[in-house]
Design an enzyme around this catalytic site. Structure first.
Site, PDB file in Angstrom:
ATOM      1  N   GLY A  15      -7.161  -6.900   6.850  1.00  0.00           N
ATOM      2  CA  GLY A  15      -6.674  -5.623   7.341  1.00  0.00           C
ATOM      3  C   GLY A  15      -7.169  -4.456   6.508  1.00  0.00           C
ATOM      4  N   ASP A 125       7.970   4.652   8.674  1.00  0.00           N
ATOM      5  CA  ASP A 125       6.842   4.175   9.492  1.00  0.00           C
ATOM      6  C   ASP A 125       7.207   2.846  10.146  1.00  0.00           C
ATOM      7  OD1 ASP A 125       4.351   4.309  10.668  1.00  0.00           O
ATOM      8  OD2 ASP A 125       3.291   3.438   8.960  1.00  0.00           O
TER       9      ASP A 125
END
Length: 268
Positions: A15, A125
């Site tokens: 990622g 988030d």
């Protein structure tokens, strides 16, 4: 083969983000697999250093990965944490979750949010990408990526609401207050959770791929009046939006409401 802290090797890139990259790694002594986040020092972001401090502060909390090591060399900052499994976003591709599964996930996530809120933090988030299943146990869910995480108190008192320079979080899941560039509090984590759960259950949000801020705000405002969405999730959304900025959520009441709906679903 690159060796980090004399005991970790990098394997596969798994990622990337605003901080840098994340790799699957391995402890050459114990053979344990880990996740290694890397941030270039030249970027002068220091996001990883701040994130590692938050992980260490939350060490031992259920649903939070453990930091095994944080350090740097001449080029990068490194943070080594537990290697986890797929994210909710990975699982939702090309399918949806039943309302029963969605509510069970909601209860687990609420428990994690209560934990970090009780420690004086808001995540800011909340989205499917940031919730990962355990590597060998899909019954466990972990919250990751504390790059936007922030304390909502100072000297024992709740911060006052104020304007910010920009929206915080992700367009799809950000609260309306975030779109309007207000500082975020516990209620905003809850509002983002509502959007996430609706997405998991239905597989879409009306503003997916929309870039116009005003259109997104209007669509989010209109959601409460839309009967396409499960009533139990709309009630949670209404609750999050009617909360005061400094108000503490009634987590137990919310969880009880979700559990009651689960009981009704189990009898159908």
């Amino acid at each position: 083969m690159e060796l980090i802290n004399k005991k970790y090797i990098l394997l596969d890139n798994i990622g990337s983000g605003c901080f840098g990259s994340i790799y699957k790694g391995q402890n050459i002594r114990t053979k344990e697999y880990v996740a290694i986040k890397i941030e270039p020092i030249k970027d002068n972001l220091k996001l990883l250093k701040n994130e590692s401090k938050i992980y260490q502060y939350l060490n031992g909390c259920e649903g939070i990965p453990s930091v095994k090591w944080f350090g740097k060399d001449n080029e990068n900052y490194y943070m080594v944490i537990n290697l986890l499994g797929n994210s909710l976003q990975d699982f939702i591709k090309n399918k949806t979750f039943s309302l029963t599964l969605t509510l069970k996930i909601g209860i687990k996530v609420l428990t994690i949010l209560k934990t970090i809120h009780d420690k004086g933090l808001v995540h800011r988030d909340i989205k499917p990408d940031n919730f990962l299943f355990g590597l060998n146990n899909v019954n466990n869910i972990y919250l990751i990526d504390f790059g936007f995480c922030k304390s909502y108190t100072e000297n024992g008192k709740h911060n006052k609401i104020k304007k910010t320079n920009h929206m915080i979080g992700s367009n799809n899941y950000a609260s309306i207050s975030s779109h309007k560039c207000y500082e975020l509090s516990r209620r905003d984590d809850l509002e983002s959770l509502c959007y996430m759960l609706i997405y998991l259950n239905l597989g879409f949000l009306p503003w997916n791929n929309e870039s116009n801020e005003e259109i997104i705000i209007n669509l989010k405002n209109d959601m409460i009046k839309d009967n396409r969405y499960p009533l139990v999730l709309l009630e949670l959304l209404k609750y999050s939006r009617t909360m005061e900025y400094e108000e503490k959520p009634n987590y137990y009441l919310i969880i009880d409401n979700l559990k009651s709906e689960l009981q009704i679903l189990s009898k159908k």
